[in-house]
Design a protein around this motif. Structure first.
Motif, short mmCIF file in Angstrom:
data_model
loop_
_atom_site.label_atom_id
_atom_site.label_comp_id
_atom_site.label_asym_id
_atom_site.label_seq_id
_atom_site.Cartn_x
_atom_site.Cartn_y
_atom_site.Cartn_z
N THR A 102 0.82 -1.21 0.00
CA THR A 102 0.00 0.00 0.00
C THR A 102 0.85 1.26 0.00
O THR A 102 2.06 1.23 0.30
CB THR A 102 -0.91 0.02 1.25
N LYS A 103 0.21 2.39 -0.31
CA LYS A 103 0.90 3.67 -0.26
C LYS A 103 1.30 4.03 1.16
O LYS A 103 2.31 4.69 1.39
CB LYS A 103 0.00 4.77 -0.86
N THR A 104 0.50 3.60 2.11
CA THR A 104 0.81 3.87 3.51
C THR A 104 2.17 3.29 3.89
O THR A 104 2.96 3.92 4.60
CB THR A 104 -0.27 3.28 4.43
N ALA A 105 2.46 2.09 3.39
CA ALA A 105 3.72 1.43 3.72
C ALA A 105 4.91 2.17 3.13
O ALA A 105 6.04 2.03 3.62
CB ALA A 105 3.71 -0.01 3.23
N GLN A 106 4.68 2.97 2.09
CA GLN A 106 5.77 3.71 1.49
C GLN A 106 6.33 4.78 2.43
O GLN A 106 7.44 5.24 2.25
CB GLN A 106 5.31 4.35 0.18
N SER A 107 5.53 5.16 3.42
CA SER A 107 5.98 6.16 4.39
C SER A 107 6.72 5.54 5.57
O SER A 107 7.19 6.25 6.45
CB SER A 107 4.78 6.98 4.90
N PHE A 108 6.81 4.20 5.60
CA PHE A 108 7.52 3.53 6.70
C PHE A 108 9.00 3.89 6.65
O PHE A 108 9.58 4.10 5.58
CB PHE A 108 7.39 2.01 6.58
N THR A 109 9.62 3.93 7.80
CA THR A 109 11.07 4.07 7.84
C THR A 109 11.70 2.77 7.35
O THR A 109 11.03 1.72 7.28
CB THR A 109 11.56 4.36 9.26
N ALA A 110 12.98 2.82 7.02
CA ALA A 110 13.67 1.62 6.55
C ALA A 110 13.63 0.52 7.61
O ALA A 110 13.48 -0.67 7.28
CB ALA A 110 15.11 1.95 6.19
N ARG A 111 13.75 0.89 8.86
CA ARG A 111 13.74 -0.11 9.94
C ARG A 111 12.34 -0.73 10.11
O ARG A 111 12.21 -1.93 10.39
CB ARG A 111 14.22 0.52 11.24
N GLU A 112 11.30 0.10 9.96
CA GLU A 112 9.94 -0.44 10.04
C GLU A 112 9.69 -1.41 8.90
O GLU A 112 9.12 -2.49 9.11
CB GLU A 112 8.92 0.70 9.99
N LEU A 114 11.90 -3.10 7.21
CA LEU A 114 12.70 -4.29 7.47
C LEU A 114 11.97 -5.23 8.44
O LEU A 114 11.91 -6.44 8.22
CB LEU A 114 14.06 -3.89 8.04
N ARG A 115 11.41 -4.67 9.50
CA ARG A 115 10.75 -5.50 10.51
C ARG A 115 9.57 -6.27 9.92
O ARG A 115 9.42 -7.47 10.17
CB ARG A 115 10.28 -4.60 11.66
N TYR A 116 8.75 -5.60 9.12
CA TYR A 116 7.58 -6.27 8.57
C TYR A 116 7.95 -7.21 7.42
O TYR A 116 7.31 -8.27 7.25
CB TYR A 116 6.55 -5.24 8.12
N GLU A 117 8.97 -6.87 6.64
CA GLU A 117 9.39 -7.79 5.59
C GLU A 117 10.01 -9.05 6.18
O GLU A 117 9.87 -10.14 5.62
CB GLU A 117 10.37 -7.09 4.65
N ASP A 118 10.69 -8.89 7.30
CA ASP A 118 11.23 -10.06 8.00
C ASP A 118 10.09 -10.96 8.47
O ASP A 118 10.15 -12.19 8.36
CB ASP A 118 12.08 -9.59 9.18
N LYS A 119 9.03 -10.35 8.99
CA LYS A 119 7.86 -11.13 9.42
C LYS A 119 7.21 -11.83 8.22
O LYS A 119 6.78 -12.98 8.32
CB LYS A 119 6.85 -10.23 10.10
N SER A 139 17.32 -10.41 -0.92
CA SER A 139 17.30 -8.94 -1.09
C SER A 139 17.90 -8.26 0.13
O SER A 139 18.56 -7.23 0.02
CB SER A 139 15.88 -8.45 -1.34
N PHE A 140 17.69 -8.85 1.32
CA PHE A 140 18.32 -8.31 2.53
C PHE A 140 19.85 -8.35 2.41
O PHE A 140 20.53 -7.41 2.84
CB PHE A 140 17.88 -9.11 3.75
N GLN A 162 21.60 -4.22 10.33
CA GLN A 162 20.34 -4.83 10.74
C GLN A 162 19.82 -5.80 9.68
O GLN A 162 19.25 -6.84 10.00
CB GLN A 162 19.30 -3.74 11.01
N TYR A 163 20.03 -5.47 8.41
CA TYR A 163 19.65 -6.40 7.34
C TYR A 163 20.47 -7.69 7.46
O TYR A 163 19.94 -8.79 7.33
CB TYR A 163 19.87 -5.76 5.97
#
Length: 589
Positions: A102-112, A114-119, A139-140, A162-163
């Motif tokens: 979503t567009k909302t996720a585009q505003s996430f910080t890189a660390r945020e 990373l956390r959700y992509e890891d999940k 990709s990480f 962190q990656y």
């Protein structure tokens, strides 16, 4: 005033409770606010598994009310967490994926992110979607850049560290998900998508193979990548052969010597078909196979392979292939070992530095700085304009760039003691900068190689090319796996190549101790003399040149082998120092 009966009061309270329960259950089924409230309440209480159904209902009701995915993205991520707790991994992965798109996720910080992509990667792996998980973690690795090669990323604060940490922490997941004895076989997907999955598995497997606790994860990933490539491309394809250099050593460490033998045999025959039965480039695979035979106790077969390799070298390079000006090499430090046991003085500096770019070596930094310089180190018996270090490095890079299709460049050449000191003070804890006095870069003979803008990795196609061909241009790998040349548990550096001259590099490939370049350089006069006389180490027998109390050789008594003020210490019984007339090694710092 008459008091009401306790039974009457209890009955009234029960009716109210039943009525409220009916109302609440109806509300959470038809009212989005009530459903979301109940979901959030249970999540705050730590009852994520119980909260999942309320979260799903809230999402459904809110969508029916016209709310968009962009608006619902935060709730979708929370519901995905609840679904993971309920072990509904496929549903969780779908929610994570939709929310991150979503567009909302585009505003996430890189660390945020990373956390959700890891999940998402974990949920995908638990649901059996191996390809999706390896794609994310691969990709990480790319986003980790050099931190994927460095030690110490576990405590690093940078996003790249962190990656790398996220990938490292996934090792137990891949160990559990993949059976290293039975490779994973994709059942769906086009040829291209399956090969892409194999590439991702190879990258991850190579990363895990360098970690102490990563053998089983590496074996599962690399064996699966090998199966996919061999099925779709054939065992003779260079991409399949490349995996041999990663998977074979993992099998050997795990004690699966029979499997390692099969891999090396297939790779040898594939390269024999490609390069010809008389090519000395087969030597890499001959040595790998011979090593396995030796570990299996099949000494006769191992010895036969070694003799076959020497015949290839004799036919290709001649009987006098190891004739070298030992006095010049020693005087110019061409073959000088450098490590925590063989330190360089602070005032040591080469006198023939030249810009690498002048010899068409692609550089990763401004070609005018000292770090982009190398020793000229010309061969006096050949045309010095062509037979020198930077010219040969340019040729090697050109060859491997052509074979791999990857972008190669010189990342670091000469570094003075002062520069090394400053770098170590600043980033030495990251594991890719050696303490001053221990670095081969101070000699001007070492070259760190970048691939696509970061350190060369074992999973790079160009690494295979370097492993097969570097010796022909006078280079050897200075820090192989499991070495102890530098401070740290394991200072494996697949990007660091040292120039020792063509004849010495050939000798190391043909007769040197496997994965012991520093020991070989330290005892080089012994190896040179014995090779010149046709005497090579026999498989299973003690290597005289590395024995603790070596026989005195004619080479060791030659006048030019003795430095004027050097004396042999009776306490220093290591052949490396005796033969090179070096002082006893200082204690590691």
């Amino acid at each position: 005033m008459a008091f009401r009966s306790p039974i009457y009061l209890a009955g009234a309270f029960l009716l109210l409770a039943i009525g409220f329960s009916i109302y609440f259950n109806v509300a959470v089924r038809v009212d989005s606010s009530a459903a979301k409230f109940r979901f959030e309440q249970l999540m705050n209480e730590g009852a994520q598994a119980r909260a999942a159904r309320h979260g799903v209902r809230a999402l459904s009701l809110l969508r029916n009310e016209g709310h968009t995915s962009d608006e619902l993205a935060p709730l979708m991520l929370d519901v995905a967490d609840a679904k993971t707790a309920r072990r509904h991994f496929e549903d969780a992965a779908s929610l994570y994926r939709d929310a991150l798109g979503t567009k909302t996720a585009q505003s996430f910080t890189a660390r945020e992110r990373l956390r959700y992509e890891d999940k998402l990667a974990r949920a995908s792996l638990w649901s059996g979607d191996i390809e999706a998980s390896v794609a994310i973690y691969a990709s990480f690795l790319e986003l980790a850049g050099d931190d994927a090669a460095r030690g110490g990323f576990e405590t690093g604060k940078s996003i790249s560290a962190q990656y790398a940490k996220a990938v490292a922490n996934a090792a137990p997941l891949f160990t559990a998900a993949l059976n290293h004895a039975h490779p994973y076989q994709p059942t769906t997907g086009t040829r291209e998508t399956q090969l892409a999955a194999a590439n991702n598995m190879a990258s991850l497997g190579a990363f895990f193979a360098t970690r102490e606790d990563g053998n089983y994860a590496a074996a599962g990933l690399l064996s699966s990548a090998y199966f996919i490539r061999s099925k779709l491309q054939g065992i003779e394809h260079q991409d399949t052969v490349q995996l041999t250099l990663m998977l074979g050593p993992v099998y050997a460490k795990m004690g699966r010597l029979d499997d390692a033998e099969k891999l090396y045999l297939k790779a040898f025959h594939a390269q024999e078909q490609l390069k010809g039965a008389n090519s000395p480039d087969l030597s890499l695979y001959i040595r790998l196979l011979s090593s396995v035979y030796e570990q299996q106790g099949r000494l006769t077969e191992a010895q036969a392979l070694q003799e076959h390799m020497r015949n290839l070298f004799r036919d290709a390079f001649g009987a006098q292939r190891y004739a070298a000006n030992r006095e010049r090499d020693r005087r110019e430090d061409m073959n000088r070992p450098v490590s925590q046991y063989f330190l360089l003085d602070a005032d040591y500096a080469p006198t023939d530095l030249t810009s690498a770019s002048e010899y068409s070596v692609p550089t990763a930094k401004s070609p005018n700085i000292d770090e982009m310089k190398l020793r000229l180190a010309p061969d006096p018996e050949s045309d010095p304009r062509e037979a020198n270090l930077p010219a040969r490095l340019a040729q090697l890079i050109s060859l491997c760039r052509s074979e791999s299709g990857e972008r190669l460049s010189l990342r670091s050449g000469y570094r003075s003691y002062k520069t090394q000191y400053g770098l170590y003070e600043r980033i030495g804890s990251l594991g890719t900068v050696t303490p001053p006095g221990m670095s081969e870069h101070q000699t001007g003979l070492a070259a760190d190689i970048n691939v696509n803008g970061r350190f060369m990795r074992q999973s790079d196609r160009s690494y295979q090319c370097f492993e097969e061909n570097a010796y022909r241009f006078g280079f050897i790998l200075s820090y192989p796996p499991n070495n102890n040349y530098l401070p740290g548990e394991d200072t494996y550096e697949p990007w660091h190549w040292r120039y020792v001259g063509v004849s010495t590099a050939r000798l190391y490939r043909e007769a040197g101790p496997q994965h012991k370049p520093q020991e070989f350089l330290a005892a080089l006069p012994c190896y040179q003399e014995r090779a010149a006389n046709g005497i090579f180490p026999n498989v299973g027998e003690e290597d005289i040149c590395l024995s603790s109390k070596p026989q005195r050789t004619a080479m060791a008594t030659e006048k030019d082998a003795m430095q004027p003020d050097a004396e042999m210490s009776q306490e220093d019984d290591k052949s490396a120092r005796i033969l090179n007339k070096l002082p006893a090694a200082p204690s590691p710092r």
